[in-house]
Enzyme design. Sequence first.
Site, short mmCIF file in Angstrom:
data_model
loop_
_atom_site.label_atom_id
_atom_site.label_comp_id
_atom_site.label_asym_id
_atom_site.label_seq_id
_atom_site.Cartn_x
_atom_site.Cartn_y
_atom_site.Cartn_z
N HIS A 1 3.93 -10.54 6.50
CA HIS A 1 3.63 -9.20 7.01
C HIS A 1 4.89 -8.59 7.61
CE1 HIS A 1 1.32 -6.48 9.99
NE2 HIS A 1 1.49 -5.87 8.85
N GLU B 1 5.63 -11.33 10.52
CA GLU B 1 4.50 -12.24 10.80
C GLU B 1 4.26 -13.04 9.52
OE1 GLU B 1 1.36 -10.41 14.03
OE2 GLU B 1 1.35 -9.52 12.06
N ASN C 1 -1.23 -6.36 15.26
CA ASN C 1 -2.16 -5.24 15.11
C ASN C 1 -3.50 -5.50 15.77
OD1 ASN C 1 -0.33 -3.62 13.85
ND2 ASN C 1 -0.99 -4.11 11.76
N SER D 1 -1.72 -5.78 5.63
CA SER D 1 -1.68 -5.69 7.09
C SER D 1 -3.00 -6.11 7.72
CB SER D 1 -1.28 -4.30 7.57
OG SER D 1 -1.52 -3.33 6.64
P1 NAI Z 1 2.46 2.69 -0.61
O1 NAI Z 1 1.30 3.49 -1.04
O2 NAI Z 1 3.66 3.39 -0.06
O3 NAI Z 1 2.98 1.83 -1.86
C1 NAI Z 1 2.15 1.08 -2.68
C2 NAI Z 1 2.80 1.05 -4.04
O4 NAI Z 1 2.13 0.10 -4.84
C3 NAI Z 1 2.70 2.39 -4.79
O5 NAI Z 1 4.01 2.79 -5.15
C4 NAI Z 1 1.86 2.07 -6.00
O6 NAI Z 1 2.25 2.79 -7.16
C5 NAI Z 1 2.08 0.59 -6.16
N1 NAI Z 1 0.99 -0.10 -6.85
C6 NAI Z 1 -0.33 0.04 -6.67
N2 NAI Z 1 -1.00 -0.81 -7.47
C7 NAI Z 1 -0.06 -1.51 -8.15
C8 NAI Z 1 -0.11 -2.52 -9.13
N3 NAI Z 1 -1.27 -2.99 -9.56
N4 NAI Z 1 1.04 -2.99 -9.61
C9 NAI Z 1 2.24 -2.52 -9.16
N5 NAI Z 1 2.33 -1.56 -8.25
C10 NAI Z 1 1.20 -1.06 -7.75
O7 NAI Z 1 1.91 1.60 0.39
P2 NAI Z 1 2.70 0.79 1.51
O8 NAI Z 1 2.66 1.53 2.77
O9 NAI Z 1 4.00 0.36 0.97
O10 NAI Z 1 1.76 -0.47 1.70
C11 NAI Z 1 1.76 -1.56 0.81
C12 NAI Z 1 1.11 -2.74 1.47
O11 NAI Z 1 1.83 -3.05 2.64
C13 NAI Z 1 -0.33 -2.52 1.90
O12 NAI Z 1 -1.02 -3.72 1.74
C14 NAI Z 1 -0.19 -2.16 3.38
O13 NAI Z 1 -1.33 -2.45 4.12
C15 NAI Z 1 0.95 -3.07 3.78
N6 NAI Z 1 1.70 -2.67 4.95
C16 NAI Z 1 2.04 -1.37 5.17
C17 NAI Z 1 2.74 -1.00 6.31
C18 NAI Z 1 3.14 0.41 6.54
O14 NAI Z 1 3.54 0.74 7.68
N7 NAI Z 1 3.11 1.27 5.55
C19 NAI Z 1 3.16 -2.02 7.31
C20 NAI Z 1 2.83 -3.38 6.94
C21 NAI Z 1 2.10 -3.67 5.81
#
Ligand code: NAI
Length: 692
Positions: free
Chosen positions: A437, A449, A487, A416
């Site tokens: 995104h 995006e 954002n 993000s």
């Molecule tokens: P989250 O913490 O819910 O999920 C991340 C997942 O990635 C976890 O389940 C973790 O175990 C896994 N993980 C970490 N390292 C890993 C690896 N090396 N290999 C495989 N799996 C791995 O995080 P979330 O919220 O899903 O965010 C993920 C990405 O999306 C981030 O870059 C965040 O900035 C972006 N994002 C998040 C939004 C939100 O509202 N939560 C909106 C838009 C983008």
Amino acid sequence: MTAINAVADYTLEGDVGVITLNSPPVNALSAAVRDGLAGGMTMGIADAGAKAIVLVCEGRTFIAGADITEFGGAQKGASLFDVQDAMENSPKPVVAAIHGTALGGGLETALACHYRVAVPSARCGLPEVALGLLPGAGGTQRLPRIVGVQKALEMVTSGQHVPAKACLEMGLVDEIVEEGKLREGAVAFARKIVAENRPLKKVRESNEKVEAARGHPEIFAEFRKANARKFRGFMAPEWNIRCIEAAVNEPFEDGLKTERKLFMEVMTGPQSAAQRYAFFAERQANKIPDVPDDTPLIPVNSVGILGAGTMGGGIAMNFANAGIPVTIVEVKQEALTRGLDVIRKNYERTAARGGISAADVEKRMSLITGSLDMNDFASADLVIEAVFERMDIKKDVFTRLDAICKPGAILATNTSALNIDEIASVTKRPEAVIGMHFFSPANVMKLLEVVRADHTSKEVIATSMKLAKKIGKIAVLAGVTPGFIGNRMLAQRQREAQKLIFEGAMPWDIDRVLYDFGFPMGPFAMSDLAGLDIGWVKENSKGETIRDVLCEMDRRGQKTGAGFYDYDENRNARPSPVTEQIIKDFIAKMGVNPRHISDEEILERCLYPMVNEGAKLLEEGKAIRASDIDVVWENGYGWPVYRGGPMWWGEHIGLGKVLERMKEFQAQMGDVFKPSPMLEKLVAEGKGFSSR
Ligand code: NAI
Ligand code: 3HC
């Protein structure tokens, strides 16, 4: 075959006259199409060999509505009303043959025919409401005469495209004919009508269903009440309802006059102008000046997702919904199981509400494969990374993806805020790296995006934009910049909202102003919903911010029953005396004299800096056009579509006014309000964002 004009021809097929329209892309009712229809009807009626007349369209669809590009201009060519009269009063049966979509003026044309046939894949609807309009060619008077008042109310206020089978059940369509054989089927149907000597059915004369609702104003009162939340702020739903009321309470001809009058009111109002702009803005966003339409696309038949957290799971669902197989890879079995369980529960919830069938749940789940091994991405055409938001982790996974993925695969990140050029730099194929995104919840939110990095290839951009449409998203191309388009602008609004509470406004004052403007909720209600403890670490918290204090008191938002607001057991929010005291203590400690802040100032402080930031994005080339920014805000952040998006809104309240206030704020509060040079230039030249 006789050509009527450039877009219409007439043929006698045995004893049936066939009018064919061919006006790509969607056979919209332009002046030429109306002229073609008028000419076709004259020929058909005059043709002694024709016992019936069929209207059919070439290309991907039946008439998809009035030609929206003609709105606001002087009317040329035949009037649609005259065409409808010619059809309805024809001495020979007229049959509309529908494929694709019969929408708006298209369905209204079909409703003036005596009969309608459709192929199974066809859909019919009156979607004018989405353009801030109402069906202005008799649709609101004829539709309830066929489908009844309740169904008509639902159709005109939702704009839904109803599948052929449901249309048949409602009587909107008289017969379904074989897919791919519409023309033959419609001609055969017309012959049957003639052979059976069926009447020339005029919808206008069928009064039973509207009369049944007469003297029952409660039907309308209940409908308004049940939908009040959904219609909040919008003019068109109410104007549509009034037309259906007219259909019930007035004779047909008077109802038509009422419809016309109300149509002109919405048509000339600011909401429809903004909503029509939004329609074209969305389509314009697909056009990338240096990526031609014929740019070769990379076939995407299998997708890998890295990370099964909040975003990864939702992203995976989009592809499974579109029938594209997905492999999700996680680090630990536990996280993978949890992620897959969440996906299943989401599908089951949709099935329980009737959105999909139980078989669909299984079908979609069968397209999603979990794994703990990134090597399983070796054959994927596209991999989307959705792991923790840390540059070191992103770089590590992209180095590995580069080694594992096949040549030609697209490597996307859902970051993000991180710099995608930096992420791409660790690969040997930065041309394959792009930002996708998604917004949370990723299976629901429409916006995507697509972020173009320095080296992203045109093929990868074109493929990503097309793929977005395939999975039901609205894509906007952004450049690499902190927060991309959405954002980055949101940060402006958030900063001012936070500052305002230290000057004397309460969170609920700010939320109310933004809610009344048309946002679904204000920033503080939003924080409470998301959870105030996202990113908050108890051990590091020293009561330095209002959020720290709230979280330390275990007021972490809706989930703990309190945050900025207090919540009752039904999660209804009320302003909190506790929060108010915390804010007052902060202000006292800071030595600030709280002042009364007007609603107008709250709005200006929150929104003008966003317009200014949008201008900076354009200046820096991070957004292609102002309308793209508006598409982002309408589809990702709940900007009310009837206000057209921040750039449209800024332009319509006057860029001069925005500039003047930004300068005043700058003088009072510093350079965060510094006007962008583009804004200054546009005002000096008397131009708007679209005319720059
Ligand atoms: P989250 O913490 O819910 O999920 C991340 C997942 O990635 C976890 O389940 C973790 O175990 C896994 N993980 C970490 N390292 C890993 C690896 N090396 N290999 C495989 N799996 C791995 O995080 P979330 O919220 O899903 O965010 C993920 C990405 O999306 C981030 O870059 C965040 O900035 C972006 N994002 C998040 C939004 C939100 O509202 N939560 C909106 C838009 C983008
Ligand atoms: N007038 C003018 N142009 C139209 C149009 C219309 N009614 N409908 C679609 N177009 C154009 C689009 O702008 C687009 O142009 P572009 O290729 O230059 O960008 C092109 O047709 C193709 O449209 P889509 O990309 O949307 O194609 P899809 O296949 O995805 O969707 C559709 C087709 C479902 C027909 C969709 O275009 C649509 O929903 N159109 C609008 C339908 C509508 O609202 N009709 C009511 C109009 S108002 C009216 O009829 C008033 C009457 O009551 C008097």
